[in-house]
Design an enzyme around this catalytic site. Structure first.
Site, mmCIF file in Angstrom:
data_model
loop_
_atom_site.group_PDB
_atom_site.id
_atom_site.type_symbol
_atom_site.label_atom_id
_atom_site.label_comp_id
_atom_site.label_asym_id
_atom_site.label_seq_id
_atom_site.Cartn_x
_atom_site.Cartn_y
_atom_site.Cartn_z
ATOM 1 N N LYS A 1 0.868 -1.190 0.000
ATOM 2 C CA LYS A 1 0.000 0.000 0.000
ATOM 3 C C LYS A 1 0.900 1.234 0.000
ATOM 4 O O LYS A 1 1.506 1.575 1.009
ATOM 5 C CB LYS A 1 -0.896 0.024 1.238
ATOM 6 N N GLY B 1 7.664 5.259 7.661
ATOM 7 C CA GLY B 1 6.848 6.462 7.752
ATOM 8 C C GLY B 1 7.062 7.130 9.086
ATOM 9 O O GLY B 1 8.110 6.954 9.718
ATOM 10 N N SER B 2 6.069 7.867 9.531
ATOM 11 C CA SER B 2 6.252 8.679 10.732
ATOM 12 C C SER B 2 6.091 7.842 12.008
ATOM 13 O O SER B 2 5.447 6.790 12.001
ATOM 14 C CB SER B 2 5.241 9.823 10.737
ATOM 15 N N THR B 3 6.644 8.354 13.098
ATOM 16 C CA THR B 3 6.577 7.637 14.375
ATOM 17 C C THR B 3 5.126 7.498 14.880
ATOM 18 O O THR B 3 4.748 6.397 15.315
ATOM 19 C CB THR B 3 7.483 8.340 15.405
ATOM 20 N N THR C 1 2.340 7.184 13.193
ATOM 21 C CA THR C 1 1.690 6.107 12.416
ATOM 22 C C THR C 1 2.285 4.759 12.806
ATOM 23 O O THR C 1 1.559 3.762 12.919
ATOM 24 C CB THR C 1 1.852 6.356 10.893
ATOM 25 N N GLY C 2 3.586 4.719 13.049
ATOM 26 C CA GLY C 2 4.232 3.475 13.487
ATOM 27 C C GLY C 2 3.610 2.934 14.765
ATOM 28 O O GLY C 2 3.393 1.726 14.914
ATOM 29 N N CYS D 1 14.612 10.384 5.485
ATOM 30 C CA CYS D 1 14.593 10.003 6.902
ATOM 31 C C CYS D 1 15.945 10.273 7.544
ATOM 32 O O CYS D 1 16.030 10.862 8.615
ATOM 33 C CB CYS D 1 14.209 8.538 7.043
ATOM 34 N N GLU E 1 11.225 17.057 13.903
ATOM 35 C CA GLU E 1 11.755 16.687 12.583
ATOM 36 C C GLU E 1 11.112 17.591 11.532
ATOM 37 O O GLU E 1 9.905 17.524 11.317
ATOM 38 C CB GLU E 1 11.401 15.228 12.268
#
Ligand code: NAD
Length: 473
Positions: free
Chosen positions: A173, A224-226, A228-229, A280, A377
């Site tokens: 995805k 991806g971003s933290t 979302t992680g 990143c 960030e």
């Protein structure tokens, strides 16, 4: 406008409802993609489960040949893929210091070939009169891959190739900001791999979470971003999915006073600003010794002012636009916060007039830890340069971050720099470099930058489980 279908079980699948993909250099749509749903995720996982029955049993040579055939197909379509990457991500063909869509597509081809060639031999633990113990590596089943918008094709390759090389099948995805080059790659893969080995579901919302919750998926590899992680980790708990989480970074670089300022300035600018800082492991906080701080900041500011920003399709462009309007807003807000927090903008600082999401390469001095630009960030073309007096102070400030992806030390004294680099709390430490990765060296984050590694045989192992065979004699 060209429409891109999804690929499920080897077949193109279109939806009536589609979504537009915007070119950030113009803010105009240039392509449409199918808007998949949770039902499409079900179909794709089912197709991947069916394909796994035979793909999981294929020999290493057969799987390697499949990956190599995909690399050839990517190479044969390199120009088209470069155009798609440039139009959806904004990065120029060549870009700053050669970091552009040419490198993204070329890197995808190189990474595919290198990863395909890795071996995971059976490990022999014991072989004596009593018993023989072997450790085998077996594929996990269906892997779900979820990718971000900054390096859309390359990161998709980093997820997909080790997964299928190790014998898994995949549902990918991509980010809804940048789904096009990945969709084209999956179309090419379906011309050379058995149906169902690699499936793609594109969509705007809910597709990623349907994949992370799906009981038929054994592992999620996410970049991806933290925040979302964290959501992915929660959603994956129900069936104990394995996870590789490559999350945000706010990498520090430390410059010692013995460097040649003029020589090092353009190198430091490059590792901070290539792809507009939207990498990143770009250098995002630059700590410079007080003896050379002012001179180095001035050199870097001058380079920022001379950098050519524009549409990535135009030859000679070094930096393109920020990838999307939301990210541009993040950068604008951070630039707007500088003065109130005691900093000075010494180059750039403004959105560039026009329809695209362009922002001037921006250099900031006078801030330190505790200010927004240093602690958050930015993921955009803005760099704080921070003064330090002692090495202890620099290491403390560099480690004073919730992130831990990469870090670097810059000095003519390589031994001294290496010792300092080993004190940095991060997954990769560089000396006189930053962000330089290669297919055979493991890469991953610590702290809130995630866990698990990609690349090399260590990365390949993350797409396998161990089966120990003990034979009594
Ligand atoms: P993001 O987290 O917003 O989105 C990444 C992907 O996750 C997208 O495909 C998105 O649609 C999907 N997603 C969003 N919510 C989801 C949910 N609840 N469940 C499942 N999937 C969901 O990140 P982004 O803005 O696309 O990328 C930028 C971030 O990625 C930065 O923080 C950057 O540092 C990080 N990044 C890390 C690495 C690394 O290797 N560590 C590499 C590139 C980017």
């Amino acid at each position: 406008m060209k429409e891109y279908p999804m690929y499920i079980g080897g077949k193109a699948v279109s939806t009536d409802h589609t979504f537009e993909v915007i070119n950030p250099a113009t803010s105009e749509p240039f392509a449409r993609c199918s808007a998949g749903t949770a039902e499409h995720v079900d179909l794709a996982v089912q197709a991947a489960q069916e394909a796994f029955i035979s793909w999981g049993k294929k020999s290493d040579d057969e799987r390697r040949a499949g990956c190599m055939a995909l690399a050839d197909a990517l190479e044969a379509n390199m120009k088209e893929l470069m155009e798609l990457v440039t139009m959806e991500s904004g990065k120029p063909f060549e870009g700053l210091n050669g970091v552009g869509s040419g490198m993204e597509v070329g890197g995808s081809i190189g990474w595919t070939r290198a990863t395909a060639s890795f071996e995971l031999p059976v490990e022999l633990i014991q072989d004596n009169d009593e018993a023989r113990i072997e450790v085998h590596r077996k594929p996990l089943g269906v892997v779900g891959s979820i990718t971000p918008w900054n390096w859309p094709l390359l990161i998709a390759i980093w997820h997909v190739i080790p997964a299928i090389r190790a014998g898994n099948t995949v549902v990918i995805k991509p980010s809804s900001f940048t789904p096009v080059a990945t969709t084209r790659m999956v179309e090419l893969a379906n011309q050379v791999l058995p149906a169902g080995v690699l499936n793609i579901v594109t969509g705007e919302g809910g597709v990623g979470s349907a994949l992370t919750k799906h009981p038929g998926v054994s592992k999620i590899v996410f970049t991806g971003s933290t925040p979302t992680g964290r959501r992915i980790m929660e959603a994956s708990a129900a069936n104990l999915k394995r996870l590789t989480l490559e999350l945000g970074g706010n990498d520090a670089g430390i410059v010692l006073p013995d460097v040649n300022v003029k020589e090092i300035a353009s190198k430091l600018f490059g590792v901070s600003f290539h792809n507009n800082g939207q990498t990143c492991a770009a250098l995002k906080r630059l700590y410079v010794h007080e003896d050379i701080h002012d001179e180095l900041a001035q050199e870097i500011a001058q380079i920022a002012k001379e950098t050519i920003v524009g549409n990535g399709l135009n030859e000679g462009t070094q930096l393109g636009p920020v990838q999307n309007a939301d990210q541009l807003k993040v950068v604008e807000d951070l630039a707007a916060s500088v003065e109130a927090q005691g900093g000075t903008i010494v180059a750039g600082g403004n959105k560039i007039a026009g329809n695209g999401y362009f922002f001037e390469p921006t250099i900031v001095t006078g801030l330190t830890n505790g200010s927004r630009l240093v602690d958050e960030e930015p993921f955009g073309p803005i760099l704080p340069i921070i003064k330090f007096s002692t090495i202890e102070e620099a290491v403390r400030l560099a480690n004073d971050s919730e992130n831990g992806l990469g870090g670097s030390v810059w000095s003519n004294d390589i031994d001294k720099a290496s010792k300092i680099a080993m004190q940095l709390e991060c997954g990769t430490s560089w000396v006189n470099e930053h962000g330089a990765i290669q297919p055979d060296a493991p890469f991953g984050g610590v702290k809130q930058s995630g866990f698990g590694v990609e690349f090399g045989t260590q990365g390949l192992k993350e797409f396998t489980h161990i089966q120990t065979l003990k034979v009594m004699k």
